[in-house]
Scaffold this motif. Structure first.
Motif, PDB file in Angstrom:
ATOM      1  N   LYS A 143      75.060-128.050  83.147  1.00 27.31           N
ATOM      2  CA  LYS A 143      73.818-128.990  82.998  1.00 27.31           C
ATOM      3  C   LYS A 143      73.260-129.396  84.558  1.00 27.31           C
ATOM      4  O   LYS A 143      73.772-129.409  85.299  1.00 27.31           O
ATOM      5  N   MET A 144      72.201-129.956  84.049  1.00 26.23           N
ATOM      6  CA  MET A 144      71.422-130.542  85.400  1.00 26.23           C
ATOM      7  C   MET A 144      71.941-131.565  85.994  1.00 26.23           C
ATOM      8  O   MET A 144      72.234-132.109  87.121  1.00 26.23           O
ATOM      9  N   GLY A 145      72.618-132.469  84.845  1.00 28.27           N
ATOM     10  CA  GLY A 145      73.474-133.719  85.265  1.00 28.27           C
ATOM     11  C   GLY A 145      74.203-134.000  84.150  1.00 28.27           C
ATOM     12  O   GLY A 145      74.749-133.126  83.436  1.00 28.27           O
ATOM     13  N   LEU A 146      74.638-135.322  83.762  1.00 34.61           N
ATOM     14  CA  LEU A 146      75.513-135.584  83.034  1.00 34.61           C
ATOM     15  C   LEU A 146      76.777-134.861  82.743  1.00 34.61           C
ATOM     16  O   LEU A 146      77.291-134.526  81.884  1.00 34.61           O
TER      17      LEU A 146
ATOM     18  N   GLU B 228      69.902-139.951  93.323  1.00 35.43           N
ATOM     19  CA  GLU B 228      69.607-138.659  92.644  1.00 35.43           C
ATOM     20  C   GLU B 228      70.406-138.291  91.303  1.00 35.43           C
ATOM     21  O   GLU B 228      69.616-137.712  90.493  1.00 35.43           O
TER      22      GLU B 228
ATOM     23  N   VAL C  47      68.708-139.727  88.436  1.00 36.72           N
ATOM     24  CA  VAL C  47      67.584-139.196  88.039  1.00 36.72           C
ATOM     25  C   VAL C  47      68.186-137.646  87.036  1.00 36.72           C
ATOM     26  O   VAL C  47      67.732-137.585  86.008  1.00 36.72           O
ATOM     27  N   ARG C  48      69.170-136.955  87.648  1.00 30.34           N
ATOM     28  CA  ARG C  48      69.492-135.878  86.805  1.00 30.34           C
ATOM     29  C   ARG C  48      70.254-136.404  85.663  1.00 30.34           C
ATOM     30  O   ARG C  48      69.811-135.601  84.478  1.00 30.34           O
ATOM     31  N   ASP C  49      70.865-137.404  85.528  1.00 32.45           N
ATOM     32  CA  ASP C  49      71.703-138.081  84.249  1.00 32.45           C
ATOM     33  C   ASP C  49      70.757-138.369  83.166  1.00 32.45           C
ATOM     34  O   ASP C  49      70.904-137.999  82.109  1.00 32.45           O
TER      35      ASP C  49
ATOM     36  N   ARG D  30      67.486-137.684  82.678  1.00 29.16           N
ATOM     37  CA  ARG D  30      66.398-136.739  82.252  1.00 29.16           C
ATOM     38  C   ARG D  30      66.832-136.172  80.971  1.00 29.16           C
ATOM     39  O   ARG D  30      65.697-136.130  80.238  1.00 29.16           O
ATOM     40  N   ILE D  31      67.930-135.981  80.643  1.00 26.96           N
ATOM     41  CA  ILE D  31      68.369-135.261  79.199  1.00 26.96           C
ATOM     42  C   ILE D  31      68.018-136.280  78.090  1.00 26.96           C
ATOM     43  O   ILE D  31      67.605-135.815  77.116  1.00 26.96           O
TER      44      ILE D  31
ATOM     45  N   LEU E 282      63.165-142.248  83.274  1.00 25.66           N
ATOM     46  CA  LEU E 282      62.935-141.227  84.121  1.00 25.66           C
ATOM     47  C   LEU E 282      62.096-141.689  85.272  1.00 25.66           C
ATOM     48  O   LEU E 282      62.250-141.589  86.585  1.00 25.66           O
TER      49      LEU E 282
ATOM     50  N   GLU F 170      65.473-126.190  85.347  1.00 27.04           N
ATOM     51  CA  GLU F 170      66.115-127.504  85.786  1.00 27.04           C
ATOM     52  C   GLU F 170      66.184-127.326  87.187  1.00 27.04           C
ATOM     53  O   GLU F 170      65.764-128.329  88.054  1.00 27.04           O
TER      54      GLU F 170
ATOM     55  N   TYR G  80      67.687-128.337  79.909  1.00 27.99           N
ATOM     56  CA  TYR G  80      68.475-129.138  80.717  1.00 27.99           C
ATOM     57  C   TYR G  80      69.675-128.275  81.053  1.00 27.99           C
ATOM     58  O   TYR G  80      70.476-128.794  81.832  1.00 27.99           O
TER      59      TYR G  80
ATOM     60  N   ILE H 111      62.918-142.097  89.211  1.00 26.82           N
ATOM     61  CA  ILE H 111      62.260-141.193  90.132  1.00 26.82           C
ATOM     62  C   ILE H 111      61.708-142.148  91.173  1.00 26.82           C
ATOM     63  O   ILE H 111      61.648-141.985  92.527  1.00 26.82           O
TER      64      ILE H 111
END
Lengths: 585, 585
Positions: free
Chosen positions: B254-257, B423, B426-428, B430-431, B401, A423, A416, B405
């Protein structure tokens, strides 16, 4: 991270043992002149080197840096311009282009593998060349001799690049709504006015000019025509002039693919040149679209392959826990590859990706036969291309996202964070399910036009051919042959039901299309696993042969049955989908 | 974007009609004192207001701005601190906390719904309070009276926050490998030294102090103990002192969050206090982990619900194409909701999300019965909580997820650009499939410990109870009852096979766990759709009742059969997964 390692042995296996590319090529004079197996393998090796050593190093920094819009310039990330020049000079943009205009004339069967490697190395970088090759293909097929002479050599050489300008804010999947206008001028050219959005490679600093293929409407017409509109004017000698009224309104901020310039393009009295006939622009554009659809499928495939490598490397290095039943090495910590669930994920990605590569190569072969072949062979190949293009686009990209998400899962928490790079692959490949026609649109094309559109003629012929080939295989499990054959029969039965009811139940095609395509995809991959297992049984390297048989067994045990769920959804029809009134959503 | 609208009618339906919460609460004196249906509905309304008006406006800007690490400070995005103060002062952090320490004593059955709304509004914001509530739960269950008196009131009030410090670079899923050390001091405290990674809410500027629950090893022991380690020292009167040797090494990218501070935490002679018994830290930590696992499941649920709303709103507004068979309004452009494929996606998200909410509320009810109930009822509820926690965590987040998506896909190209916000979802989300134990770990817990660990006792009792309840339903289709019952029987048969072979085939559990959990999840959702359809049949609002029946029919027609594919994978066993030698990966 380990650098990208191209799966050259697998690629050769497909070309040589599974699909007998040398025989196909030898039978097509234009291709035979350009390539034989040795040349092809040398090209693949060189592409592998460029992909891992030149392109892949741009991937992470390109994502971090993104594309900048400064003043009227669109600036790609550091290194993109230099690498793109080297890539162009190596002839890679024109790899499958026409030799008479400077292309290398290589078969698509080889081109798909080169594309896969480039997409594995960097999704964003590879799009620039892919759109250029697609634009060239369209100009070659539908452009006037003057347009071909003026533009194709510069596109194949990579000096100029191409873009496809279709979408407008109110016209996405439904192009009837476009408002861009083209007014004919006395000299035979047109003045184009309007705005387009989501234009991949719409502007950038990689090339001296950007050649836009723009959909627009002529005065008084609801028909759609296609125009070639250069960013900078091009004179009769092919020399660059000044601005042509083509400008960038903005660049889009996206989930991923940040090094790909996705532009809002404005055309203000931009001079354009008709491609093909007036009001027949969609037909011409579809030449490019179909090319891009396969290319985007390969984006999904390349991402899946890159994801597999990263996850497999990680699973062999990362130590957590010990194997159920005791560590095989007597250690207190084993690599996570010992765990069944980690293996399940890796095997799923790999079995799907290797079958996906077979689909890509097979589709490439059909494209080559359709382009260079003759008679019945050519006609069948053209029908197969029509049938397989939406499947390749949708199924490869859907499975591409699945693969990258599974690969990310193998990394646990490390998947992540940005540092490990996995990612980014998820974010970059996500778009492939959407652009060049969403995967829903692909499925509707497949079930509505390509399958029921000709009352199942193409599908029936295709499935008949698969059945014949399956019958000829002597080195695979009979149960596996039967498993695939049964699914193919069920598919034909489902398609027949839909075909007979498509008028009385008009929502049936749209409602069942995605599941029908998925059921077909899983069944088709079963066919490719039969072909691969059969060829692997006599592969000179017994370890290689054993690998393929392990993967085939996994596919038949674990993945092929997913076709049944999708078929069950198809067979459940559209009633539960269409029943609920709109106001209840 | 439309602001978030909480699904209050659906929530009330579950509490009142489906799970008879008022009866449960009335039978539990401690709960009856705190809440009745009217109070609960008032709390939900207030939570809905706060979620949409206060929390949701932070979501997009929080993602754009992210958390900053400046000097030794971790700074949350603009607005987070002010809203967190309001949120704390409203009592939301201590909603389900103990009244004797200042908590509001609300049942978890209500808490899960409040959590869902907050996660729908903003994943990142909600984590801070969730980890605080989890830390409080652990201290309440295992801490000394002094620790409880000192820390719980400040945690419930939201003045201080909590964090869970488990992972180290070499110790993720396998906590045996942790290296953080705790050395006992003469005063009964411990000095903690070591580093932790991936610490959600490890530091930030929302609260005056951060209370870390840290896993560490005592000198000479391989056992793991749990310590309370405040960021700032706390004296005997509960007053804050100076630094306690707790510092942030870095924040993760990170990817998100991105608005959630994920920290590398360093402990340098930090003073800590033992929670529970020495070497029994994992047991104590699991009190927090189990709480967080359900909370993270609800993160997936909240994201799915937010995604549904966004996609449904878009599908009702966006016009592209006309309905197959002709526009219902005679228009030349219909909202995309007319298209079967768009409806398929929306119905899938909605049917899964509503069943997911039922799972969350049901699990909350079992938690309340396990906490406040007595005798056999209490024991059964505790067993159900053990069984359902890994399912809620994994199945709700995996489907979360999927949902985001699919929702993104409804937006087409507009789903990939940042402006529409889908989007980010989705990123948030995923974790959520990864942290608090990956979903693979959850599945292994479910199949290995909770199911085969007691030779199917808990599962058999649970399924027996479902079968009894199904038998009592009189207002649903018999075929739907049968469809669920058959899957439950198949699941028990599959579990029985695995249980009988788990010793002779040690990889079986690990290799089949994820599919077993998924098969169970789809079957369980079938049960919840039976319950909901049955209750909906007598709902006072006939439109509401009709909606639920449409959704139930969709679920049984289209989604329940997916259980069969997962069961087929389980029944295919582990041989294809374990056969391939490691060097072939």
């Amino acid at each position: 991270m380990n650098p990208y390692q191209a799966p050259l042995t697998d690629m050769r296996f497909l070309l040589e043992q599974v699909f007998a590319a040398p025989d196909t090529w030898a039978a097509l004079p234009a291709v035979a002149e350009a390539v034989d197996l040795d040349t092809a393998l040398a090209i693949l090796e060189e592409a592998a080197k460029i992909s891992s050593e030149l392109i892949h190093p741009l991937n992470r920094s390109g994502d971090e840096q993104g594309v900048l819009h400064q003043g009227d310039k669109v600036i790609t990330p550091d290194g993109f311009k230099a690498v793109y020049e080297q890539y162009s000079q190596g002839g890679w943009v024109g790899l499958c282009g026409e030799p008479e205009f400077g292309g290398m004339g290589m078969p698509k069967m080889l081109g798909v593998l080169v594309d896969e490697m480039a997409y594995s190395a960097c999704n964003a970088f590879t799009l620039y060349g892919s759109l250029t090759a697609g634009a060239a293909l369209c100009i070659k097929a539908h452009g006037s001799e003057t347009l071909k002479q003026t533009y194709l050599p510069k596109l194949y050489s990579g000096e100029w690049s191409g873009a496809m300008d279709m979408t407008e804010p109110q016209a996405g999947s439904d192009l009837r709504n476009i408002r861009t206008r083209a007014v004919p001028q006395d000299d035979g050219s047109y003045l184009i006015n309007g705005s387009k959005i989501f234009i991949t490679g719409g502007d950038h600093d990689l090339t001296d000019n950007v050649i836009h293929l723009v959909l627009a409407k002529l005065p008084g017409s609801q028909g759609i025509s296609l125009f070639l509109v250069p960013k900078l004017t091009v004179d009769a000698k092919g020399e660059l002039g000044g601005s042509n009224g083509v400008s960038v309104g903005a660049i889009e901020h996206k989930m991923g693919l940040k090094a790909s310039a996705t532009c809002v393009m404005n055309f203000d009295d931009a001079r354009g040149y008709l491609i093909g006939e007036a009001d027949r622009g969609l037909v011409c554009m579809f030449t490019m679209m179909n090319y891009e659809r396969l290319a985007i499928g390969i984006q999904g495939l390349g991402s899946a392959q890159a994801g597999y490598q990263m996850a497999a490397d990680y699973a062999k290095e990362r130590q957590q826990g010990i194997a159920a039943g005791g560590s095989p090495t007597g250690s207190t910590s084993d690599p996570i590859l010992v765990h069944g669930d980690v293996r399940r994920m890796l095997l799923t990605i790999r079995a799907m990706t290797e079958a996906g590569r077979a689909l890509a190569v097979y589709t490439g072969q059909q494209l080559d036969l359709a382009k260079y072949g003759e008679g019945e062979l050519q006609a069948r190949a053209a029908a197969n291309v029509g049938l397989l293009t939406p499947v390749a686009k949708a199924f490869l990209t859907d499975r591409g996202l699945d693969a990258t998400i599974m690969a990310q899962q193998v990394f646990g928490g490390h998947g992540y964070i940005r540092e490990t790079g996995i990612e980014q692959l998820v974010r970059d490949t996500r778009i492939a399910q959407i652009y060049e026609g969403t995967n829903g649109i692909q499925a509707i094309d497949f079930l509505g036009r390509k399958t029921t559109g000709d009352d199942l003629a193409a599908l029936t012929a295709f499935v008949g051919d698969l059945r014949t080939q399956i019958g000829d295989l002597s080195r695979v499990e009979p149960a596996h042959k039967q498993a695939v054959t049964e699914r193919l029969d069920s598919l034909l039965a489902a398609a027949d039901y839909i075909n007979r009811h498509k008028r009385s139940q008009p929502a049936l095609v749209n409602a069942c299309a995605v599941d029908f395509l998925d059921a077909f995809g899983y069944s088709l991959y079963g066919f490719y696993w039969l072909l691969m297992a059969d060829a692997a049984a006599v592969h000179p390297d017994p370890d290689f042969g054993a690998q393929k048989r392990y993967l085939a067994n996994f596919y038949f045990d674990k993945l092929l049955p997913k076709a049944d769920w999708h078929l069950a959804q198809v067979n459940a029809g559209d009633s539960a989908i269409m029943a609920m009134p709109a106001e209840f959503f």
